[in-house]
Design a protein around this motif. Sequence first.
Motif, PDB file in Angstrom:
ATOM      1  N   ALA A  94      47.224  43.088  32.560  1.00  0.00           N
ATOM      2  CA  ALA A  94      47.090  41.747  31.988  1.00  0.00           C
ATOM      3  C   ALA A  94      48.437  41.121  31.672  1.00  0.00           C
ATOM      4  CB  ALA A  94      46.237  41.801  30.720  1.00  0.00           C
ATOM      5  N   SER A 101      46.604  38.766  21.923  1.00  0.00           N
ATOM      6  CA  SER A 101      46.319  38.004  23.132  1.00  0.00           C
ATOM      7  C   SER A 101      45.165  38.721  23.815  1.00  0.00           C
ATOM      8  CB  SER A 101      47.541  37.910  24.040  1.00  0.00           C
ATOM      9  OG  SER A 101      47.927  39.196  24.496  1.00  0.00           O
ATOM     10  N   SER A 103      42.270  38.773  27.521  1.00  0.00           N
ATOM     11  CA  SER A 103      41.756  38.218  28.773  1.00  0.00           C
ATOM     12  C   SER A 103      40.256  38.018  28.638  1.00  0.00           C
ATOM     13  CB  SER A 103      42.067  39.148  29.948  1.00  0.00           C
ATOM     14  OG  SER A 103      41.425  40.394  29.786  1.00  0.00           O
ATOM     15  N   ARG A 106      38.972  39.060  32.770  1.00  0.00           N
ATOM     16  CA  ARG A 106      40.128  39.319  33.638  1.00  0.00           C
ATOM     17  C   ARG A 106      40.289  38.223  34.686  1.00  0.00           C
ATOM     18  NH1 ARG A 106      39.506  45.921  34.473  1.00  0.00           N
ATOM     19  NH2 ARG A 106      39.480  46.432  32.246  1.00  0.00           N
ATOM     20  N   HIS A 107      39.893  37.035  34.306  1.00  0.00           N
ATOM     21  CA  HIS A 107      40.001  35.864  35.190  1.00  0.00           C
ATOM     22  C   HIS A 107      41.309  35.148  34.894  1.00  0.00           C
ATOM     23  CE1 HIS A 107      38.365  32.517  37.629  1.00  0.00           C
ATOM     24  NE2 HIS A 107      38.972  31.731  36.764  1.00  0.00           N
ATOM     25  N   LEU A 108      41.977  34.690  35.923  1.00  0.00           N
ATOM     26  CA  LEU A 108      43.229  33.970  35.744  1.00  0.00           C
ATOM     27  C   LEU A 108      42.930  32.493  35.499  1.00  0.00           C
ATOM     28  CD1 LEU A 108      46.296  33.878  35.713  1.00  0.00           C
ATOM     29  CD2 LEU A 108      46.253  33.593  38.209  1.00  0.00           C
ATOM     30  N   SER A 113      47.344  30.125  31.006  1.00  0.00           N
ATOM     31  CA  SER A 113      48.360  31.170  31.097  1.00  0.00           C
ATOM     32  C   SER A 113      48.687  31.462  32.558  1.00  0.00           C
ATOM     33  CB  SER A 113      47.870  32.449  30.408  1.00  0.00           C
ATOM     34  OG  SER A 113      48.777  33.506  30.573  1.00  0.00           O
ATOM     35  N   LEU A 116      46.956  37.134  33.157  1.00  0.00           N
ATOM     36  CA  LEU A 116      45.601  37.316  32.641  1.00  0.00           C
ATOM     37  C   LEU A 116      45.530  37.182  31.122  1.00  0.00           C
ATOM     38  CD1 LEU A 116      44.238  40.307  34.775  1.00  0.00           C
ATOM     39  CD2 LEU A 116      44.041  37.853  35.203  1.00  0.00           C
ATOM     40  N   ALA A 117      46.559  37.674  30.410  1.00  0.00           N
ATOM     41  CA  ALA A 117      46.577  37.601  28.949  1.00  0.00           C
ATOM     42  C   ALA A 117      46.834  36.172  28.500  1.00  0.00           C
ATOM     43  CB  ALA A 117      47.643  38.535  28.392  1.00  0.00           C
ATOM     44  N   LYS A 267      40.687  43.402  38.410  1.00  0.00           N
ATOM     45  CA  LYS A 267      40.568  42.046  37.861  1.00  0.00           C
ATOM     46  C   LYS A 267      39.182  41.475  38.121  1.00  0.00           C
ATOM     47  CE  LYS A 267      45.480  41.234  38.858  1.00  0.00           C
ATOM     48  NZ  LYS A 267      46.472  40.426  39.625  1.00  0.00           N
TER      49      LYS A 267
END
Length: 280
Positions: A94, A101, A103, A106-108, A113, A116-117, A267
């Motif tokens: 992440a 922080s 996720s 685990r989606h971008l 950001s 991931l975090a 992810k």
Amino acid sequence: MKKLLFAIAAMALLVACEKNEAEDWSDLNQPQKRIAVIEEYTGINCGYCPEGHKIVNNIMKQNPGKVFAVNIHQGGYAAGTYTTTEGNAYAREAKVETYPSGSVNRHLFKNYSAVLAMSRGDFSAATKKILDMASPVNIAATASINKQTRELKVKVRGYYTADAVDASEQPLEKNSLYVLLLQDSVMGQQSGASANPEQVIDGRYCHMHMLRASINGTWGEDIAPVTAGSHFVKEYTYSIPEKIGTDKVKAVLEHMKVLVFIAEGHKEIYTAAEPEIQFN
């Protein structure tokens, strides 16, 4: 004539078996929205972390059964307390740099950001977006613990209502099934605890959703095929030790939880389930 009757009977039996198999999956074979998994990176010396815990708790209250939390104690603020090797691996993936922080599935989320975090202030908006997305797979799980032997048994069923594809709509050959062991009601210290008074009991902090272990490997188990109509059943047995984690915290059986989810790999979590543990 006898051969003909036998053939008809065999065909009827085959049809009956196929029908029963379809009925067995009737609870999972219709398209559903995604279930959200919020992985929050935290630590006992992180003064702003209880505020993050409170935010996640409120999101779960607003979306009962649709949002699950994993509190991952990791990094310098954790001071080696409640940490796990799995949590360290997830934090590296992440790209965690600040605490708290986390996720969401685990989606971008590029608006929030570059990794991931993301900040705790974005958890709610990110969760809403996840809950509005379709999942290609549905899962259900059961779990039981034998109090005498401390043996945990988990059964996971999954059914793909659509092909699993990546962000470019390219078909995937496999997904990953994760089976995590969590623990509630771990009493200890916490900086900034006053920001989340609901988890303060007699001056101590009641840690919840704490990651303790992944019982099928850090990055789960491969699932294939992942095309529409494919399905799977996986069963796991895990002996819960008396003490667990890198700092050997007492593993109270009544406080253990199981969270299962399907992801593209490291992810993109599609969906999740948190079965109620039965004791025998």
